[in-house]
Design an enzyme around this catalytic site. Structure first.
Site, PDB file in Angstrom:
ATOM      1  CD  GLU A 210      -4.315  -3.615   6.568  1.00  0.00           C
ATOM      2  OE1 GLU A 210      -4.692  -3.426   7.755  1.00  0.00           O
ATOM      3  OE2 GLU A 210      -3.893  -4.688   6.150  1.00  0.00           O
TER       4      GLU A 210
ATOM      5  N   GLY B  79      -3.740  -1.186  12.421  1.00  0.00           N
ATOM      6  CA  GLY B  79      -4.476  -2.035  13.352  1.00  0.00           C
ATOM      7  C   GLY B  79      -5.980  -1.823  13.307  1.00  0.00           C
TER       8      GLY B  79
ATOM      9  CB  CYS C 280      -5.180  -5.952  10.489  1.00  0.00           C
ATOM     10  SG  CYS C 280      -5.588  -6.370   8.781  1.00  0.00           S
TER      11      CYS C 280
ATOM     12  CD  GLU D  58      -4.615  -4.807  15.934  1.00  0.00           C
ATOM     13  OE1 GLU D  58      -5.024  -5.324  14.892  1.00  0.00           O
ATOM     14  OE2 GLU D  58      -3.692  -3.967  15.967  1.00  0.00           O
TER      15      GLU D  58
ATOM     16  CE  LYS E  90      11.379  -4.647   7.511  1.00  0.00           C
ATOM     17  NZ  LYS E  90      11.243  -5.624   8.653  1.00  0.00           N
TER      18      LYS E  90
END
Length: 328
Positions: free
Chosen positions: A95, A97, A129, A226, A19
């Protein structure tokens, strides 16, 4: 990130439904087309483009999906785990922020440290990231560092990323663009010193001038959240014990940068920082064999190398008696 996922999954004999992010589907579609042209059998690698709450959620909760691997925000990662738990308890690697510290020690060459810290934050328009988004600078070189970091940001070339010499293009979409500007306003309102940037560039597109804040405190939103944009926050520190404590005082733990000439200092910080990757006198250096992943809210599991193969395998034990075994 696509290669980090599909490479080990295919190598271990799995079929895949990929996706794509709704903002960036074209590169994945093109890469998968090349794999099919190279002879990958039909149905082994499949691509679904769509939005997270619909296409993504359907995959995450589907009973015929045996494993999920996700890269994205911590907020969405929580949703992915929840959906997986509602179906067949499929394993999930995440995996997520980060708010990575970049620590400049007192013995650092300031010019080199400024350039590396600049790259660590502004690479890919700050949309990374593991970006070094908390720049901790020792008090003895802090003022010099701030002035040079400001000058470097002002001289950064922003514009059409397809033109030669351009260092920074636009943010990925209007939503991210507005989010970054909101954080910049928050930094000004909370009392941080805006050294450069702080506004959009031009009247078209999602361009933001490279932004540098100094006098940043740990409790400010620009130091905690973040931002995922071209906003460098510079924080002053006195000694190693202090910066270790402050660097670790974050819900994130994806990566960190350490800039020093002292091997003992490098080893001390590398061991003390609770992050998945520590770069010493470099940043964003990757290799196919080096594991990548985070601590705490930056996710769990590791990608690349032998670590990634484990994500796509199940252990099975088979026990059978021998014919006329001696112990009978």
């Amino acid at each position: 990130m696509l290669a980090w996922k599909i490479g080990p999954a295919l190598a271990t004999g799995n079929t895949i439904v990929l996706k794509t992010a709704e903002q960036t589907p074209l590169s994945a579609l093109f890469a998968v087309k090349l794999l099919h042209e190279a002879g990958l059998p039909p149905g082994v690698l499949n691509v679904v483009s769509g939005f997270g709450p619909t296409a993504g959620a359907a995959l995450a909760r589907h009973m015929d999906v045996d494993k999920l691997a996700f890269t994205g925000s911590t907020k969405t990662g929580r949703v992915v785990i929840g959906l997986a738990s509602q179906s067949n308890l499929k394993p999930v690697t995440l995996e997520l922020g980060g708010k990575s510290p970049f620590i400049v020690c007192e013995d650092a060459d300031v010019d080199q440290a400024v350039e590396l810290a600049h790259f660590a934050l502004f690479f890919n328009q700050g949309q990374c990231c593991c970006a070094g988004s908390r720049t901790f600078v020792h008090e003895s070189i802090h003022d010099e560092f701030v002035e040079k970091a400001k000058a470097r940001a002002i001289n950064r070339v922003v514009g059409d990323p397809f033109k030669k010499g351009v260092e920074q293009g636009p943010q990925v979409d209007s939503e991210q663009f507005e989010k970054i500007l909101k954080y910049i306003r928050s930094g000004v309102e909370s009392g941080a010193t805006l050294e450069s940037g702080g506004e959009r560039l031009g009247s078209k597109g999602f361009y933001i001038n490279p932004t540098v804040f100094s006098n940043v405190q740990d409790d400010m939103l620009i130091a905690k959240d973040e931002i995922f944009g071209p906003v460098q926050t510079i924080l002053k520190y006195k000694d190693l014990n202090e910066v270790i404590k402050r660097a670790n005082n974050s819900p994130y733990g994806l990566a960190a940068g350490v800039f020093t000439k002292n091997l003992d200092t490098a080893n001390t910080l590398s061991r003390a920082l609770r992050v998945g990757t520590v770069w010493v006198n470099c940043f964003d250096v990757f290799d196919a064999a080096i594991p990548f992943g985070g601590y705490k809210m930056s996710g769990h599991g590791r990608e690349k190398g032998i670590y990634s193969l484990m994500n796509y395998l199940q252990v099975k034990a088979v026990v059978t008696p021998l014919k006329n075994p001696a112990w009978l």
